[in-house]
Design an enzyme around this catalytic site. Structure first.
Site, short mmCIF file in Angstrom:
data_model
loop_
_atom_site.label_atom_id
_atom_site.label_comp_id
_atom_site.label_asym_id
_atom_site.label_seq_id
_atom_site.Cartn_x
_atom_site.Cartn_y
_atom_site.Cartn_z
N ASN A 8 -46.17 -10.15 4.09
CA ASN A 8 -46.01 -9.33 5.46
C ASN A 8 -45.99 -7.76 5.27
OD1 ASN A 8 -45.48 -11.51 7.22
ND2 ASN A 8 -43.39 -11.60 6.53
N ASN A 45 -45.34 -13.92 -6.58
CA ASN A 45 -43.76 -13.82 -6.76
C ASN A 45 -43.57 -15.37 -6.74
OD1 ASN A 45 -44.15 -14.36 -4.17
ND2 ASN A 45 -42.56 -12.70 -3.49
N HIS A 101 -41.67 -18.91 -5.82
CA HIS A 101 -41.12 -19.72 -4.71
C HIS A 101 -40.92 -21.07 -4.95
CE1 HIS A 101 -41.89 -16.96 -1.37
NE2 HIS A 101 -42.50 -16.27 -2.22
N GLY A 109 -43.99 -16.64 1.16
CA GLY A 109 -43.19 -18.16 1.41
C GLY A 109 -44.19 -18.96 2.37
#
Length: 268
Positions: free
Chosen positions: A75, A148, A150, A211
């Protein structure tokens, strides 16, 4: 002289963006926490610091609300694209990404997903497509690193999962030496997913771009859905496209809320 910042958000996942490409800004975990504080600071889920790069348009450093470092933030990448105003290459701790803005949002090439247990990373080896682990009613998750780490649980009703309680429990489990972002997802169509995310270092947020990417990739990889995937988060919808061996592409809105002035020394 006052210091400047931008307040921005992507689907309600909000950021303080500091453009330090021309004037350096010192940032520590404590200062980032103070700025992110919603009662005594400016308030944000993540603080984004743009710094000069020799072989890219900018280095994008990402601080979570608790002051910890995030390797990637989808985002925020769209917000930065809107701020730069043209196609650009960014260097993040999770790798290089390419962003391209449009009228009220951006498309981001997020890089390749990684599935190896040591790439997530996990504390020990296991199959990351259906991990033989569980926490209360959540079990058999997939794990994907998209810059990252998840963890993704596919459930019948993601709204029914007490993610505010289970999220921090799973995030800090010893299985995840670098902690983990926790996703609960419900399939709503052949290429549609409803998603809620507990973000490592930030908690429940209205949206999480990485995500959405990780969940879409896990669903495509397991043949639950076909690409492109429409991922519906509490803050809105992202479109994720991916095929094996290719980069993940994320498209969605971003908003510049206001430009502000302060003195960073106020937050020490």
């Amino acid at each position: 002289m006052a210091d400047h910042f931008h307040k921005m958000h992507g689907l309600g996942n909000d950021f303080v963006v500091i453009d330090a490409r021309e004037k350096a800004v010192s940032m520590t975990a404590a200062r980032a926490r103070a700025i992110a504080d919603r009662h005594n600071g400016i308030g944000c889920d993540q603080l984004i610091l743009l710094e000069p790069a020799d072989d890219a348009d900018a280095v994008m450093r990402i601080f979570n609300a608790d002051g910890s470092i995030a390797e990637a933030c989808g985002n925020a990448s769209r917000a930065v694209a809107l701020l730069i105003g043209r196609k650009a290459e960014l260097i993040t701790a999770g790798g290089r990404i390419t962003v391209e803005p449009f009228a009220d949002g951006a498309t981001v090439e997020m890089g390749l997903p990684h599935f190896g247990w040591d790439e997530i990373p996990l504390a020990y080896a296991m199959d990351t497509s259906a991990m033989p682990v569980g926490w209360e009613g959540l079990s058999d998750p997939a794990a994907v690193n998209v810059g990252n780490p998840h963890l993704i649980f596919f459930v019948d009703d993601c709204d029914a999962v007490p993610l505010d309680r289970l999220g921090p429990l799973i995030e800090n489990d010893p299985l995840f030496p670098e902690r983990i972002n926790v996703n609960v997802a419900t399939l709503t169509g052949p290429n549609a997913i409803k998603l809620r995310v507990w973000e490592r270092g930030a908690g429940l947020t209205l949206a999480c771009g990485t995500g959405a990417c990780a969940t879409a990739v896990a669903a495509i990889r397991s043949k639950r859905v076909t690409s492109p995937v429409e991922v519906s988060l509490p803050g809105g919808i992202l479109t994720i496209a991916w095929a094996g061996g290719e980069q993940i592409t994320m498209t969605g809105p971003a908003t510049h809320v206001f430009t502000g002035e302060t003195h960073w020394a106020n937050f020490d």
